[in-house]
Design a protein around this motif. Structure first.
Motif, mmCIF file in Angstrom:
data_model
loop_
_atom_site.group_PDB
_atom_site.id
_atom_site.type_symbol
_atom_site.label_atom_id
_atom_site.label_comp_id
_atom_site.label_asym_id
_atom_site.label_seq_id
_atom_site.Cartn_x
_atom_site.Cartn_y
_atom_site.Cartn_z
ATOM 1 N N GLU A 1 4.543 3.036 -6.599
ATOM 2 C CA GLU A 1 3.489 2.064 -6.325
ATOM 3 C C GLU A 1 3.165 1.262 -7.589
ATOM 4 O O GLU A 1 2.966 0.044 -7.539
ATOM 5 C CB GLU A 1 2.243 2.786 -5.817
ATOM 6 C CG GLU A 1 1.081 1.845 -5.497
ATOM 7 C CD GLU A 1 -0.239 2.576 -5.327
ATOM 8 O OE1 GLU A 1 -1.199 1.928 -4.891
ATOM 9 O OE2 GLU A 1 -0.303 3.785 -5.649
ATOM 10 N N ARG B 1 -5.592 11.336 2.258
ATOM 11 C CA ARG B 1 -4.373 10.801 1.664
ATOM 12 C C ARG B 1 -3.322 11.888 1.456
ATOM 13 O O ARG B 1 -2.122 11.606 1.489
ATOM 14 C CB ARG B 1 -4.683 10.119 0.330
ATOM 15 C CG ARG B 1 -5.444 8.817 0.463
ATOM 16 C CD ARG B 1 -5.693 8.155 -0.876
ATOM 17 N NE ARG B 1 -6.439 6.929 -0.714
ATOM 18 C CZ ARG B 1 -5.913 5.750 -0.385
ATOM 19 N NH1 ARG B 1 -4.600 5.662 -0.178
ATOM 20 N NH2 ARG B 1 -6.665 4.688 -0.256
ATOM 21 N N ARG C 1 3.633 -2.821 -8.115
ATOM 22 C CA ARG C 1 2.500 -3.700 -8.456
ATOM 23 C C ARG C 1 2.759 -4.478 -9.735
ATOM 24 O O ARG C 1 1.968 -5.355 -10.096
ATOM 25 C CB ARG C 1 1.225 -2.870 -8.667
ATOM 26 C CG ARG C 1 0.640 -2.241 -7.442
ATOM 27 C CD ARG C 1 -0.811 -1.802 -7.698
ATOM 28 N NE ARG C 1 -0.998 -1.194 -9.003
ATOM 29 C CZ ARG C 1 -0.875 0.107 -9.278
ATOM 30 N NH1 ARG C 1 -0.529 0.926 -8.305
ATOM 31 N NH2 ARG C 1 -1.062 0.588 -10.482
ATOM 32 N N THR D 1 0.826 -1.201 0.000
ATOM 33 C CA THR D 1 0.000 0.000 0.000
ATOM 34 C C THR D 1 0.863 1.255 0.000
ATOM 35 O O THR D 1 2.064 1.209 0.291
ATOM 36 C CB THR D 1 -0.906 0.027 1.231
ATOM 37 O OG1 THR D 1 -0.089 0.195 2.405
ATOM 38 C CG2 THR D 1 -1.719 -1.262 1.355
ATOM 39 N N THR D 2 0.223 2.384 -0.311
ATOM 40 C CA THR D 2 0.976 3.636 -0.303
ATOM 41 C C THR D 2 1.454 3.986 1.103
ATOM 42 O O THR D 2 2.536 4.569 1.268
ATOM 43 C CB THR D 2 0.119 4.784 -0.860
ATOM 44 O OG1 THR D 2 -1.145 4.814 -0.181
ATOM 45 C CG2 THR D 2 -0.136 4.592 -2.350
ATOM 46 N N ASP D 3 0.673 3.630 2.116
ATOM 47 C CA ASP D 3 1.123 3.886 3.493
ATOM 48 C C ASP D 3 2.369 3.061 3.808
ATOM 49 O O ASP D 3 3.298 3.550 4.476
ATOM 50 C CB ASP D 3 0.008 3.553 4.485
ATOM 51 C CG ASP D 3 -1.126 4.572 4.446
ATOM 52 O OD1 ASP D 3 -0.911 5.686 3.932
ATOM 53 O OD2 ASP D 3 -2.226 4.241 4.925
ATOM 54 N N ASP E 1 -3.770 2.897 -5.118
ATOM 55 C CA ASP E 1 -4.577 3.342 -3.984
ATOM 56 C C ASP E 1 -5.170 4.735 -4.186
ATOM 57 O O ASP E 1 -6.321 4.990 -3.829
ATOM 58 C CB ASP E 1 -3.716 3.368 -2.713
ATOM 59 C CG ASP E 1 -3.435 1.977 -2.171
ATOM 60 O OD1 ASP E 1 -3.949 1.007 -2.747
ATOM 61 O OD2 ASP E 1 -2.685 1.871 -1.178
#
Length: 390
Positions: free
Chosen positions: A226, A322, A230, A2-4, A239
């Motif tokens: 990201e 975000r 992926r 995830t971006t987090d 995301d």
């Protein structure tokens, strides 16, 4: 990933290396700054790159929201965005470019698990004023990463004047099968990270003079990172952009470049609104207005009944969260619909005006100026009305 998680791995890496967090800035620069929007993580740090001591020390890192109007015409492809998140690190006269590149290689391969064989670098090959960047070239070679020497593409600056210097760009292979070719000739190599040696100052007359100290500025687009993690070739399935692309696709029959333009521009508009900008005739307000009108022009091409009021408020709130902005999405639907209403009125008034001028023959520069200065019709809108008329 995830971006987090991407952000956490980035921050943990640089914290271990002695970097402190630099405060994130608004998209709106402080008074007196001639730039319309914050375009990079380094922009708020310009005084410190020129030699002023930073209260946080000489090693810094952060995540910065950025907006680049220079990329507007490229939005619609699979990798360019108007607003994006920049992962940045800085050495303010501390470590050198070789150290920065080695630490960057470590983060990409060990931290994010990107195979070293999928990396390719480019470096500055020199020009009439500055020698080739042999240090960056030799560092990549020692790390086993293929390197390509280029010209002005690998000289970085944030404008016509100010701090600048040679940069080294890091690309990741996104194609099927083993990597092949070079970044300059194969778009399956996607740039994810840029390491700049801020070594010179460009003056208004074009002269280059050495800065009192050489600093390192790096910037990595989180959405692109990201995407490559992926194993994808589009930033619009991640995301941040995926929910926008999905909401647009679910409500309106759009695909391809049209879908990407609308999703990008509407998300960007929400972020700009979140930093307090409101639509207007000039400056930042006009950039916001242009984003919304470009999106509406695409939406109304096939169905003029489409409305921004159809979008869910939860999408606005998620975007503000975000981008680490105050999450008060309540006013946003009203602001978007008000601007939509103004644009509908402008179209009603503008179409017969453009038709009348066009009946005399192809539009001249004088016609464009008259339509803009007298009736408030910008060139891109006039061109859109001409296209609609066939």
């Amino acid at each position: 990933m995830t971006t987090d998680e991407i952000t956490r791995i980035f921050e943990d890496h640089y914290h271990r290396l002695g970097h402190r967090d630099a405060p994130e800035s608004s998209l709106v620069p402080p008074p007196g700054d001639p730039v319309l929007f914050t375009t990079s993580g380094m922009h708020p740090l310009t005084p410190y790159l020129l030699g002023r001591p930073h209260p946080g020390g000489r090693r810094l890192a952060n995540v910065q929201r950025c907006l680049r109007t220079t990329d507007l015409d490229e939005v619609g492809d699979r990798t360019h965005l108007t607003v994006f998140q920049m992962l940045g690190s800085w050495s303010l006269g501390d470590y050198d470019i070789a150290t920065s590149l080695r630490w960057g290689f470590e983060l990409l391969t060990d931290g994010y698990g990107i195979p070293a064989r999928k990396l390719h670098a480019t470096v500055f090959g020199g020009d009439d004023h500055v020698d080739p960047d042999g240090t960056a070239r030799d560092t990549w070679t020692a790390l086993g990463v293929p390197v390509e020497a280029l010209g002005e593409e690998n000289w970085w600056s944030n404008g016509p004047t100010g701090p600048c210097g040679p940069d080294s760009e890091i690309f990741v292979w996104t194609g099927d099968g083993p990597p092949t070719g070079r970044p300059s000739g194969d778009d399956r190599w996607v740039e994810v990270w840029n390491h700049v040696q801020m070594s010179h100052h460009r003056h208004p007359d074009g002269r280059l003079t050495p800065l009192p100290l050489t600093s390192i500025d790096t910037g990595m687009g989180r959405e692109r990172l990201e995407m490559v993690l992926r194993g994808d070739r589009s930033v619009f399935t991640g995301d941040g952009l995926g929910p926008w692309a999905g909401a647009v696709r679910d409500r309106w029959d759009l695909g391809g470049a049209d879908l990407r333009v609308v999703a990008d521009h509407l998300r960007a508009a929400v972020v700009v609104l979140g930093d307090g900008v409101r639509p207007g005739h000039t400056g930042r307000g006009y950039v916001l207005r242009r984003l919304l009108r470009r999106a509406l022009t695409v939406l109304w091409r096939d169905d003029p009944t489409r409305s921004l009021g159809d979008l869910p408020v939860t999408l606005h709130a998620d975007t503000l969260r975000r981008f680490r902005q105050p999450v008060d999405a309540g006013p946003l639907p009203g602001l978007l619909c008000d601007e939509e209403h103004r644009f509908r009125g402008l179209l009603r008034r503008g179409r017969p005006l453009v038709d009348r001028v066009r009946a005399r023959g192809p539009l001249t520069e004088r016609d464009y100026h008259w339509l803009h200065d007298t009736h408030g019709l910008p060139r891109d809108l006039v061109d859109g009305l001409l296209a609609d008329a066939g």
